[in-house]
Design an enzyme around this catalytic site. Structure first.
Site, PDB file in Angstrom:
ATOM      1  N   CYS A  59     -65.010 -24.602   8.357  1.00 54.55           N
ATOM      2  CA  CYS A  59     -63.786 -25.315   7.990  1.00 54.55           C
ATOM      3  C   CYS A  59     -63.677 -26.633   8.754  1.00 54.55           C
ATOM      4  O   CYS A  59     -63.953 -26.687   9.953  1.00 54.55           O
ATOM      5  CB  CYS A  59     -62.574 -24.441   8.286  1.00 54.55           C
ATOM      6  N   ARG A  77     -62.380 -29.971   2.629  1.00 54.40           N
ATOM      7  CA  ARG A  77     -62.042 -29.632   4.010  1.00 54.40           C
ATOM      8  C   ARG A  77     -62.926 -28.473   4.477  1.00 54.40           C
ATOM      9  O   ARG A  77     -62.466 -27.484   5.039  1.00 54.40           O
ATOM     10  CB  ARG A  77     -60.566 -29.267   4.122  1.00 54.40           C
TER      11      ARG A  77
END
Length: 387
Positions: free
Chosen positions: A222, A311
């Site tokens: 992430c 992201r």
């Protein structure tokens, strides 16, 4: 303790899992006596570990194997498995592409629409092989596919986004998922997340969540913290949300499990999260390293293929052993990434914690040097904790 960041801005110190250590108490117990069972909805599991709903981690086969081994795996309903009848060639492409071409390829592959008939097929495939059918979707996906999920007979529904709250503002033209109504009308338990604060966790519990996911941005693949600057280190986030669980139980008489989601790699990470108050953990990259994982030795986040603002990224995690070795041993590595159940039981024995509730009560200290103190040779030779 509040700290003055500058004139007009006071902040609170938050702690990550690497900054804390667990303190043995006055008693110990044989690890075989450690009871690691926990419950989510009406489903009881021996191992308080959930495999993340990521395409490189969970497919039908992994969901079934995880169920057989006493854990749980969550299938991403907006991923490769529900966009393509045969996901294997697509997964081969993802594993083979170069890093510079990765994001455009992902955006192209994930532009294929999700097929409701494949959602039902995957759930039925898991159920047909005796597995627990736990599935995940974004709030928008939950609105679109909730009925199909219920009709297919799924056991658990995870509604997940980077941040989920009960107080969401949107343009008048946008349809909004009413979390309270969704939880009350779905015939299966609904788990909501993600969040990192006491207030939001409490509101999600009041909305009817059967479980609450805690964690924004700590996952191995992430990049939300870098792209958005948003997040709270996991030790503090879990402790705050566990406090909300305790207060909600006293108020409503209903216990809502708190699940620490992301940033956990070793058995020690898992033990520390539970000591901070978690009932279970959700992990991705450690399971992506299993020989049976669909990612071919790679791992990527759910937000990676976003057409507007990715992201997440793809990381190479390799393959280190079978799923059974990672979950239950015997361990083939010396760095804490194999035999998570054994690590948890041994830690509980060392701390004198007979149940997970006992484990949540053990003493915790701030210990920034925990992972480096005395480890000069391991670090120099890249062994054990020095890898």
């Amino acid at each position: 303790m509040n700290i003055q960041l500058g004139r007009g801005k006071t902040v609170r110190r938050a702690y990550g899992i690497d900054e804390i250590a667990l303190v043995p108490g006055p008693r110990t117990l044989d690890p075989q006596l450690a009871d690691t069972r926990w419950q989510l909805g009406n489903i009881e599991r021996q191992i308080p570990i959930i495999a993340s709903a990521m395409d490189g981690v969970v497919d039908v086969r992994m969901a079934v194997l995880l169920s057989e081994l006493g854990a749980l795996g969550v299938l991403n309903l907006e991923g490769i498995q529900t966009r393509y009848e045969d996901p294997d060639p697509v997964l081969d492409k993802i594993a083979a592409v170069g890093k510079d071409e990765f994001v455009p390829l992902m955006q192209q592959l994930y532009s294929q629409p999700v097929k409701p008939e494949l959602i039902q097929a995957r759930i039925q495939e898991i159920k047909g092989q005796g597995g627990i059918a736990a599935v995940s979707a974004t709030p928008v996906g939950a609105m679109r596919f909730g009925q199909a999920v219920a009709e297919a007979g799924a056991d658990l529904f995870f509604v997940q986004a980077t941040v989920v709250s009960t107080a969401h503002l949107s343009p008048e033209s946008s349809e909004l998922l009413d979390l309270t109504q969704f939880c009350s009308t779905m015939p299966i338990p609904v788990i909501l997340g993600n969040c990192v604060t006491y207030d939001v966790a409490l509101n999600l519990m009041k909305a009817g969540a059967a479980g609450v996911l805690v964690g924004i941005g700590p996952g191995a693949a992430c990049t939300s913290r870098g792209v958005l600057g948003v997040g709270v280190p996991q030790a503090t986030a879990v402790a705050d949300c566990a406090a909300a669980r305790q207060d909600y139980e006293q108020e409503a008489g209903r216990y809502v499990p708190v699940i620490a989601d992301g940033g956990l790699v070793t058995g020690g990470d898992i033990c520390k999260c539970i000591a901070c108050g978690a009932d279970a953990v959700m992990i991705g990259s450690p399971f992506a390293r299993a020989a049976e994982a669909p990612g071919r030795g790679f791992h990527w986040g759910m937000a990676t293929p976003s057409p507007l603002l990715p992201r997440g990224t793809r990381i190479r995690v390799g393959t280190t052993g079978t799923l059974e070795q990672i979950l239950r041993g015997p361990a083939q590595l010396d760095d804490g990434t194999h035999n998570f159940l054994g690590a948890l039981q041994t830690s509980m024995g060392t701390l004198g914690a007979k149940t997970l509730t006992d484990m949540q009560q053990v003493d915790v200290v701030i210990a920034p040097s925990l992972l480096t103190e005395g480890k000069v040779y391991q670090k120099a030779q890249q062994l054990g904790m020095g890898k």
